[in-house]
Each structure stands twice: as C-alpha cells, then as structure tokens.
Write a protein that holds these residues in place. Sequence first.
Motif, PDB file in Angstrom:
ATOM      1  N   LEU A   1      16.121  18.009  10.736  1.00  0.00           N
ATOM      2  CA  LEU A   1      17.565  18.055  10.971  1.00  0.00           C
ATOM      3  C   LEU A   1      17.903  19.190  11.928  1.00  0.00           C
ATOM      4  O   LEU A   1      17.459  20.320  11.747  1.00  0.00           O
ATOM      5  CB  LEU A   1      18.307  18.298   9.661  1.00  0.00           C
ATOM      6  CG  LEU A   1      18.520  17.116   8.710  1.00  0.00           C
ATOM      7  CD1 LEU A   1      18.867  17.634   7.324  1.00  0.00           C
ATOM      8  CD2 LEU A   1      19.636  16.227   9.216  1.00  0.00           C
TER       9      LEU A   1
ATOM     10  N   SER B   1      25.981  18.058  20.271  1.00  0.00           N
ATOM     11  CA  SER B   1      25.042  17.299  19.433  1.00  0.00           C
ATOM     12  C   SER B   1      24.738  15.941  20.057  1.00  0.00           C
ATOM     13  O   SER B   1      23.585  15.487  20.048  1.00  0.00           O
ATOM     14  CB  SER B   1      25.606  17.127  18.019  1.00  0.00           C
ATOM     15  OG  SER B   1      26.810  16.380  18.031  1.00  0.00           O
TER      16      SER B   1
ATOM     17  N   ASP C   1      25.037  16.165  13.004  1.00  0.00           N
ATOM     18  CA  ASP C   1      23.598  16.429  12.920  1.00  0.00           C
ATOM     19  C   ASP C   1      22.833  15.554  13.901  1.00  0.00           C
ATOM     20  O   ASP C   1      23.264  14.436  14.236  1.00  0.00           O
ATOM     21  CB  ASP C   1      23.072  16.154  11.511  1.00  0.00           C
ATOM     22  CG  ASP C   1      23.460  17.247  10.517  1.00  0.00           C
ATOM     23  OD1 ASP C   1      24.037  18.260  10.947  1.00  0.00           O
ATOM     24  OD2 ASP C   1      23.181  17.068   9.318  1.00  0.00           O
TER      25      ASP C   1
ATOM     26  N   ARG D   1      21.223  21.114  13.116  1.00  0.00           N
ATOM     27  CA  ARG D   1      22.597  21.214  12.581  1.00  0.00           C
ATOM     28  C   ARG D   1      23.342  22.379  13.218  1.00  0.00           C
ATOM     29  O   ARG D   1      22.753  23.353  13.663  1.00  0.00           O
ATOM     30  CB  ARG D   1      22.521  21.388  11.062  1.00  0.00           C
ATOM     31  CG  ARG D   1      23.837  21.552  10.340  1.00  0.00           C
ATOM     32  CD  ARG D   1      23.633  21.450   8.845  1.00  0.00           C
ATOM     33  NE  ARG D   1      23.218  20.105   8.466  1.00  0.00           N
ATOM     34  CZ  ARG D   1      22.676  19.807   7.275  1.00  0.00           C
ATOM     35  NH1 ARG D   1      22.439  20.753   6.393  1.00  0.00           N
ATOM     36  NH2 ARG D   1      22.354  18.556   7.012  1.00  0.00           N
TER      37      ARG D   1
ATOM     38  N   GLN E   1      24.999  15.470   7.804  1.00  0.00           N
ATOM     39  CA  GLN E   1      26.399  15.816   8.005  1.00  0.00           C
ATOM     40  C   GLN E   1      26.816  15.395   9.404  1.00  0.00           C
ATOM     41  O   GLN E   1      25.971  15.316  10.307  1.00  0.00           O
ATOM     42  CB  GLN E   1      26.598  17.329   7.845  1.00  0.00           C
ATOM     43  CG  GLN E   1      26.243  17.870   6.474  1.00  0.00           C
ATOM     44  CD  GLN E   1      26.373  19.382   6.394  1.00  0.00           C
ATOM     45  OE1 GLN E   1      26.960  20.007   7.270  1.00  0.00           O
ATOM     46  NE2 GLN E   1      25.827  19.973   5.332  1.00  0.00           N
TER      47      GLN E   1
END
Length: 468
Positions: free
Chosen positions: A120, A129, A91, A122, A88
């Motif tokens: 991952l 990020s 991520d 998230r 997504q």
Amino acid sequence: MKAGTTKIDANCWSPQLVISGSAKLPGTVQLGEIATQIIEGKRDILETERSSGEPSVLYRQANLGVLRWSLEPAQMLMRPQVDRAAVQPGDVVLNKIMPIRASWVTSRLRRHPVDANCILVRGLDPASSFWIAFCLNQPLYKEYLAASAEGSALPRLKLRSLRELPVLPAPAAFIALAVRAANVLNELLGAEEVLRAEIDAAEERITPPEIFEFWKQRVAAIDRRSWWKRIPGQVVPESLSPGHALSEVLREELQANFGWIPLTRCLAPISEGEKKEYRQRFAPIASQQIRSRCLRISDVGSDFTITEAPELLPIDWPGRVYQLPLQPAEVLSSLLVSSSKVAFAGHFPPDEIHLTDHWERLAFRETPGAWAIIFNSPLVRIQLRLLAQGSARQFVGSDSLGQIVVPNLPHEERLPLHRFLSDYQQKRLSLEREWRRVNREAQEIFEAAHGRTLTDSPVSYAWNEVQQ
C-alpha cells in the motif's frame, strides 16, 4: 552526473535496465518523500478469522488490474473492515510478484484489507495518487522496479525499491483528470454492486440456499476416495462416471420436486443449415495467415459483459475458431467448468468477434439476458461440473448441455431481469468509452513529462489500451 538523471544502484547490474533507458528516470523526488506510508498488506489472516469467527474478505494480487480492480462478488457486498491494511481513498496498491500492476483506490471501493502479497502506498493527494498509479503501470517504471528485484528465485518488489523510486510531481492537468477518473471508476463500481445485488436476489429465488448447500456437499464428496452411493439402475446413464451418475439423480430431483425443465425447451429452434453454419470453423490457408479477434474466457468478467473487443491477432489454431461471429442477443457458456463463465451479447463492442471452441453459443426464444443469469446460477453450475469429462474433469462437451435442466420461471419474472441486464450493459459500455478517453489524455500528459527519457530509450513504450 547530469541533472535530472538517477544513478543506478551499485548492487544491480541489469543490462535490461541500462539498455531500456529506465536507469534515467527523470524523477526529482523519491516516492518515500511524498507518501506518508508505504506498507505491506495483512499477514495475520488466520488469527483474525479465529478471533472473529468469520472468514476475512481480502483483496489479493488477482484483484489488482491496471489502475482498476477485478472484484469478486463477496468483495462488493461484504461489510467493510477496520484494519491498518484496509484500503483508503487515494491509496495505490501494488502486487509484490512480477509483473507489477498498480491499482488506484477510489471512495466507492469497499475498505477491505489487502493481503501480504500486496503493498500500500498511502498519504498522497488525489492528483498525485492517480499520477503515481498511472506511472507505475508504464513499462519505463515497471522495468526499473523489476530490475531492482533481480537476483532471487522469485523476483519480488521490495519496499526499499519503492521508497527510493524517483518520481516527478503530478502535472497540473492531472488535478481535473483525477476527478474525472474517480467519477468514472465510482460509477462503474456502483453499477456493478447494484447488478450483483440483483443477481443474488434472483439466485436466491431460483435456488433456495438450503438446497444448494445440500447438493454442494454431495458433489464435494465425489472427490473423496471412499465416496459411494447407491443409485437406481434405471437412472444410471451409459457412462459409469460417478459424476455423470449423480447428475442424473440431480436432474430427476430438480424436475420432480421443483418443476425444472430441459434447457432445450427454452432454446429457439435451429435448422440443420443453421447448425452447420454455427459449427463451421476456419480452415488453415497455406498462402496467408488468418487474423481474428478471438474471445477468451478471461475477456468476460462476472457481470456477463464483453466490455472491449479482443486484440486482432494471428490465429495459430484456426480449426478451433468458429467462422460465424458473435451475434446480438446470444448467450455464451464456457465449456471449461473449472472457470465457469456466462456472457450475454445484449450490447457488445462493434468489432467483429469470433469464438473459440471453449465457448458454446445458446440462442434463447425470449428474454436472453434473464436466461444468462439463470444459466449462471449455482445449481446449473453444479450440473455442468458433474457432466465434465476426461480424467481431470475440466471440460464439458457441447452435446452434454442438452442434459441440463433449468428453472421454469414465468415470462413476467424473467422480463425485468432481461431489461435490467441490458440497461446495465449499455451503461457499462458508455463508461468504458469515457475511461478510455481519460487514459488517452493521461498517456499524452505522461509522454510530455517523460519525453526526453522516452526519446533517448531504444525501446518503444507504446501504451497498450487499458483493459478490464
């Protein structure tokens, strides 16, 4: 213990961790405290394929680069999937097996799952990020995580180590920088998707799918011990290798049934002097070491483009490097058939780039960009594989390329392909320059935030230029 330092895990006694200074990460919070999820990739791949009846498209460790993704054609064009492990936007994806690479997910990346060898991260805002992904690619953090994975035969990144990783909050300057970075990466992905769609359409015109599948099965049968085929004596070449014999059958059929022509008819005439210049190699010099930028097969992706000049390095085997640098409009074909690559030098970095003997240069009469796409088409790759030499059948000789036949596309069909690839390369190189500017700014911010830790460390953390 001083404020701003982190205690080393009592179970980890890594001299590398202590000497490098990685034990003194200046993080104020743990990654698990700011990320909503840190999970492993998809495990039940075979079960999903059986239930759906279709092969799953996954992102694997090989697709992870430094912040960026190295994608395969199917990953750019297949439909997205609904899955907990599907990526997504925002991520951060890491590989488990050392060395660690962290890739950042933007909105343009198709939402396929990652496999079980990936992790991952998230639930972070865009600036955070991008900051975390950037930090995880730095030696300071990579050494810290690598040290926590020591003690096993195959060191692997642990979820616990990632959750407990000390990190700093994203600096305010990363808010605007993350927007710029996402825009550049999205444009790069978008341009490559359009190119891939254009190439697939061209390949379908060049090689009808049913013909390709027919020959794909015949070539695969060669690897079986019980394979045999009756081949007319007049077609069999001097070599009695099954692959070489079958290549002559394919050559005859393509010429007779589809009007394909020898590759040599499409190449520009070359004099004996030019041939000698093309083949001239560096000679070893005892008094000095030769340094050069040598193009490796891994320096070229699936989009025919040389995006960055290789690093200037000493040549250990000068006799395997050609003196004549890469020239404009040349098409390069790798002679390693197990990693077949084609490059087009329509637009390439200004630095002087030399070629090793793993490459063969082809100078076409006209529309070289279109011929690069044609030369990378499935039936041409099959011909190269059949002509491979040696017990392992890994390499094809440069002299064997004269036996290749190619489709006789008219000029009006080739010209749009050539212009399209040239325009794509120009745009790609412009975006790569902007991406390098983003990374330089990010590196300056990172060093300012970690200045004391980097100064205290006896190890130099000079940033290597981010590569494709």
